[in-house]
Design a protein around this motif. Structure first.
Motif, PDB file in Angstrom:
ATOM      1  N   LYS A 163       0.828  -1.452  -0.003  1.00 10.56           N
ATOM      2  CA  LYS A 163      -0.153  -0.316   0.359  1.00 10.56           C
ATOM      3  C   LYS A 163       0.909   1.460   0.116  1.00 10.56           C
ATOM      4  CE  LYS A 163      -3.210   1.690   2.534  1.00 10.56           C
ATOM      5  NZ  LYS A 163      -4.697   1.502   3.555  1.00 10.56           N
ATOM      6  N   THR A 164       0.577   1.686  -1.036  1.00  8.00           N
ATOM      7  CA  THR A 164       1.015   3.729  -0.622  1.00  8.00           C
ATOM      8  C   THR A 164       1.395   4.750  -0.247  1.00  8.00           C
ATOM      9  OG1 THR A 164       0.037   4.087  -3.238  1.00  8.00           O
ATOM     10  CG2 THR A 164       2.818   2.795  -2.794  1.00  8.00           C
ATOM     11  N   THR A 165      -0.690   5.060   0.104  1.00  8.09           N
ATOM     12  CA  THR A 165      -0.975   5.680   0.309  1.00  8.09           C
ATOM     13  C   THR A 165      -1.959   5.206   2.135  1.00  8.09           C
ATOM     14  OG1 THR A 165      -3.542   5.314  -0.634  1.00  8.09           O
ATOM     15  CG2 THR A 165      -1.576   6.579  -1.862  1.00  8.09           C
ATOM     16  N   LYS A 166      -2.488   5.694   3.077  1.00  7.37           N
ATOM     17  CA  LYS A 166      -2.885   5.933   3.929  1.00  7.37           C
ATOM     18  C   LYS A 166      -4.355   7.176   4.472  1.00  7.37           C
ATOM     19  CE  LYS A 166      -2.311   3.927   8.797  1.00  7.37           C
ATOM     20  NZ  LYS A 166      -1.260   3.562   9.070  1.00  7.37           N
ATOM     21  N   GLY A 209       6.770   5.653   8.166  1.00  8.77           N
ATOM     22  CA  GLY A 209       6.947   5.275   7.487  1.00  8.77           C
ATOM     23  C   GLY A 209       5.663   5.937   6.572  1.00  8.77           C
ATOM     24  N   TRP A 210       5.083   6.801   7.008  1.00  8.48           N
ATOM     25  CA  TRP A 210       3.991   7.460   6.401  1.00  8.48           C
ATOM     26  C   TRP A 210       4.209   9.359   6.454  1.00  8.48           C
ATOM     27  CZ3 TRP A 210       1.251   4.583   3.194  1.00  8.48           C
ATOM     28  CH2 TRP A 210       1.157   3.308   3.585  1.00  8.48           C
ATOM     29  N   VAL A 269      10.148   6.123   3.864  1.00 10.41           N
ATOM     30  CA  VAL A 269      11.268   5.844   4.263  1.00 10.41           C
ATOM     31  C   VAL A 269      11.247   6.182   5.438  1.00 10.41           C
ATOM     32  CG1 VAL A 269      13.386   5.621   4.853  1.00 10.41           C
ATOM     33  CG2 VAL A 269      13.245   5.795   2.519  1.00 10.41           C
ATOM     34  N   PRO A 270      10.949   5.408   6.635  1.00  9.00           N
ATOM     35  CA  PRO A 270      10.623   5.989   8.621  1.00  9.00           C
ATOM     36  C   PRO A 270      11.946   6.511   8.915  1.00  9.00           C
ATOM     37  CG  PRO A 270      10.770   2.895   7.963  1.00  9.00           C
ATOM     38  CD  PRO A 270      10.872   3.609   5.953  1.00  9.00           C
ATOM     39  N   GLU A 271      12.275   7.738   9.612  1.00 11.01           N
ATOM     40  CA  GLU A 271      12.734   8.555   9.309  1.00 11.01           C
ATOM     41  C   GLU A 271      12.214   8.818  10.589  1.00 11.01           C
ATOM     42  OE1 GLU A 271      15.129  12.257   7.496  1.00 11.01           O
ATOM     43  OE2 GLU A 271      13.771  11.542   6.125  1.00 11.01           O
ATOM     44  N   ASN A 272      13.377   9.881  11.510  1.00  5.82           N
ATOM     45  CA  ASN A 272      12.884  10.055  12.512  1.00  5.82           C
ATOM     46  C   ASN A 272      12.514  11.967  12.046  1.00  5.82           C
ATOM     47  OD1 ASN A 272      12.327  12.043  14.874  1.00  5.82           O
ATOM     48  ND2 ASN A 272      14.262  11.398  16.089  1.00  5.82           N
ATOM     49  N   MET A 273      11.706  12.283  11.721  1.00  3.95           N
ATOM     50  CA  MET A 273      11.448  13.772  11.419  1.00  3.95           C
ATOM     51  C   MET A 273      10.123  14.563  12.435  1.00  3.95           C
ATOM     52  SD  MET A 273      11.755  15.532   8.209  1.00  3.95           S
ATOM     53  CE  MET A 273      12.172  14.336   6.837  1.00  3.95           C
ATOM     54  N   VAL A 274      10.810  16.310  12.549  1.00  5.73           N
ATOM     55  CA  VAL A 274       9.817  16.618  13.351  1.00  5.73           C
ATOM     56  C   VAL A 274       8.957  17.459  12.343  1.00  5.73           C
ATOM     57  CG1 VAL A 274      10.337  18.834  14.475  1.00  5.73           C
ATOM     58  CG2 VAL A 274      12.155  16.621  14.754  1.00  5.73           C
ATOM     59  N   TYR A 275       8.101  16.918  13.314  1.00  5.85           N
ATOM     60  CA  TYR A 275       6.841  18.045  12.059  1.00  5.85           C
ATOM     61  C   TYR A 275       6.287  19.326  12.952  1.00  5.85           C
ATOM     62  CZ  TYR A 275       6.098  14.852   8.868  1.00  5.85           C
ATOM     63  OH  TYR A 275       5.922  14.140   7.333  1.00  5.85           O
TER      64      TYR A 275
END
Length: 185
Positions: free
Chosen positions: A2-5, A30-31, A48-54
């Motif tokens: 699945k590419t969208t969620k 990963g989303w 790609v799962p990544e530690n991203m700050v929003y």
């Protein structure tokens, strides 16, 4: 694969920090967020799962032009994603950050954002509450007491609306009051 969620979560106007945490957690799984539709529908794409700050900022174009506003964040390394209902969404890889970096550098800036939310959102909600919800609730209580047959369904609807609006207004007022008390000593 699945590419969208679609994520369905509800955050009140005072919950921007919880929303930021939710988006960061989804990115670690990963989303990545691509857009928000209505106040509770989050559209994600696989990544790609990544530690991203929003980070979210509430901004109505007034002081700066849109270009100046976005350039300010871009210069600090924040990627602008989109805006939804005057909330602007930004993200930055945690690896590129300098400690506990946020788009607000101090408590006074955070308090200023809360003031902008108050003027832009809470005043509007308060007007709707006082002009529509409260009078309709009172009218439906009187109709129900007089025995009108369709009044029960409407009464339930307006009681639910009253509770929702009251909850949002009280929650924001409490967060604003406690934060302001902490900042202004």
């Amino acid at each position: 694969m699945k590419t969208t969620k679609l994520g369905i979560r509800f955050f009140t106007i005072a919950d921007h920090e919880k929303e930021q945490e939710y988006l960061s957690e989804m990115h670690r799984m990963g989303w990545k967020i691509v857009r928000v539709g209505l106040p509770c529908f989050y559209h994600f794409e696989a990544c790609v799962p990544e530690n991203m700050v929003y980070q979210l900022d509430y901004y109505q174009e007034s002081k700066f032009s849109r270009e100046e506003y976005l350039k300010l964040f871009e210069d600090c390394g924040w990627e602008y994603l989109f805006d939804f209902m005057d909330y602007h969404y930004f993200r930055k890889p945690a690896a590129a950050m300098d400690g506990q970096e946020e788009i607000f550098c101090d408590d006074e800036s955070r308090l200023d954002m809360m003031r902008r939310v108050f003027r832009g959102r809470v005043v509007f909600l308060l007007v709707i509450f006082l002009v529509t919800v409260l009078p309709q609730l009172i009218q439906n209580i009187m109709d129900y007491d007089s025995g009108k047959s369709c009044a029960k369904g409407f009464l339930v609807f307006w009681v639910v609306m009253f509770i929702l609006y009251a909850f949002m207004l009280v929650q924001f007022a409490w967060k604003y009051y406690t934060f302001k008390k902490k900042v202004v000593r």
